[in-house]
Design an enzyme around this catalytic site. Structure first.
Site, PDB file in Angstrom:
ATOM      1  CB  SER A 135       6.844 -58.230  37.960  1.00  0.00           C
ATOM      2  OG  SER A 135       7.019 -59.194  39.133  1.00  0.00           O
ATOM      3  CE1 TYR A 186       3.721 -61.476  35.733  1.00  0.00           C
ATOM      4  CE2 TYR A 186       5.364 -61.543  37.480  1.00  0.00           C
ATOM      5  CZ  TYR A 186       4.224 -61.209  36.874  1.00  0.00           C
ATOM      6  OH  TYR A 186       3.738 -59.756  37.175  1.00  0.00           O
TER       7      TYR A 186
END
Length: 347
Positions: free
Chosen positions: A139, A164
């Site tokens: 990501s 995350y």
């Protein structure tokens, strides 16, 4: 016909990728645990779009449609190993993960369970049942506090802002260790704000569209002073499709251990940004949604939220050169495609 495993096949990107791979003559096996992070009806609708009879879904029971689908959790290592042993995959694309930056502030354990423990199952399966190439989702969130714009894979990513991002950074490190120790060719992809038809309900485009359709207020953070490298899902999956057969080789290009580049290695390992290379102001994005719907939105401006960054911008030249493809979908066209599908599913 080569066989490929797509994890997270009922998810947003996994659904689009599975369909594209079938169209390009891959034999696709998809797995997903169909969790309740967001409305399971959307996940089931995506599977139905691939001709899976969702009324027959049961845990670890294969169903055949345009792809073979198995409801399976990555943390179930025993059945993951059994699947690898039976199917003899040529390639693996790991897209299954607990998504969402803000949700990681509420439920960090879910990110350890799904993104780290689950990914370890995939790495161990690739170790015991070797594949030609493991491609996995990282990501843009890994860039964290970095203000070096555009974000480059040669930059260090040691300051994540939320669990995350930390879990995705951990995935990259885990993949490197397995590439080094067990010669597993692996490629990590740092996604930059993917959008398009069938998108997740927790994503900005879905939130904006739903609120405008229902004539409700919606929040825009950092008082609208944000920009994102929005990338259309069709361009994303085309990039992945081209990347799958192009596994990295050890020490190519040559890795200099005295001046290590984080995106390269002496192992068969590489990292790419995967984005549009063209940031869009958030308010321009909102206006495009309003135009597609023919209706003004009721915006409530809010400050920057914990874990968010004001700007993302991907340096993607290395990926463009590697796969000979550059995203070309205009934001207005991509948003219109999303709105059309949203209205169809909502009717």
């Amino acid at each position: 016909m080569e066989k490929i495993l797509v994890t997270g096949a009922a998810g947003f990107i996994g659904h689009h990728l599975s369909k594209l791979l079938v169209e390009n003559d891959y034999e696709v096996v998809g797995i997903d645990n169909i969790n309740d992070y967001y409305d399971q009806k959307l996940k089931l609708a995506r599977l139905e779009d691939m001709s899976i009879n969702t009324s027959q879904i049961d845990y670890n029971v294969p169903l055949q449609g345009k792809i073979k689908f198995v409801k399976l959790d990555l943390q179930d290592r025993e059945n993951i190993f059994k699947l690898f042993n039976e199917e003899k995959f040529d390639y693996v694309v790991n897209l299954a993960a607990q998504a969402g930056v803000r949700y990681s502030l509420e439920n960090p354990q879910s990110y350890i369970d799904n993104n780290i423990t689950g990914f370890l199952s995939i790495l161990e399966a690739c170790r015991n049942y070797p594949v030609k190439h493991l491609v996995y989702a990282s990501s843009s969130s890994v860039y964290g506090l970095s203000e070096e714009i555009p974000f480059s894979t040669s930059s260090h990513t040691d300051h994540p802002l939320a669990m995350y991002a930390a879990s995705k950074k951990a995935n990259e490190m885990m993949a490197h260790s397995y590439s080094h120790l067990f010669n597993i060719p692996s490629t990590g992809l740092r996604f930059f704000t993917v959008y398009g038809p069938w998108g997740r309900p927790d994503m900005a485009l879905h939130i904006f569209t739903k609120a405008i359709v229902e004539d409700k207020e919606f929040e825009v953070f950092n008082n609208g002073n944000m920009s994102r490298d929005f990338t259309y899902v069709g361009d994303i999956v085309e990039s992945i499709k081209r990347l799958v057969p192009k596994a990295p080789k050890a020490n190519t290009p040559k890795f200099d251990a005295s001046k290590p580049d984080p995106s390269l290695s002496s192992a068969p390992y590489q990292i790419f940004n995967i984005g549009n290379n063209s940031p869009v102001a958030l308010m321009d994005y909102v206006r495009a949604v309003e135009k597609a719907l023919g209706k003004k939105g009721k915006i409530v401006y809010k400050p920057l939220q914990p874990g968010d960054v004001p700007r993302t911008y991907a340096n993607v030249e290395s990926l463009f050169e590697y796969i000979d493809f550059k995203p070309s979908t205009k934001v207005e066209d991509g948003i219109q495609a999303f709105v059309d599908k949203y209205l169809e599913l909502d009717s």
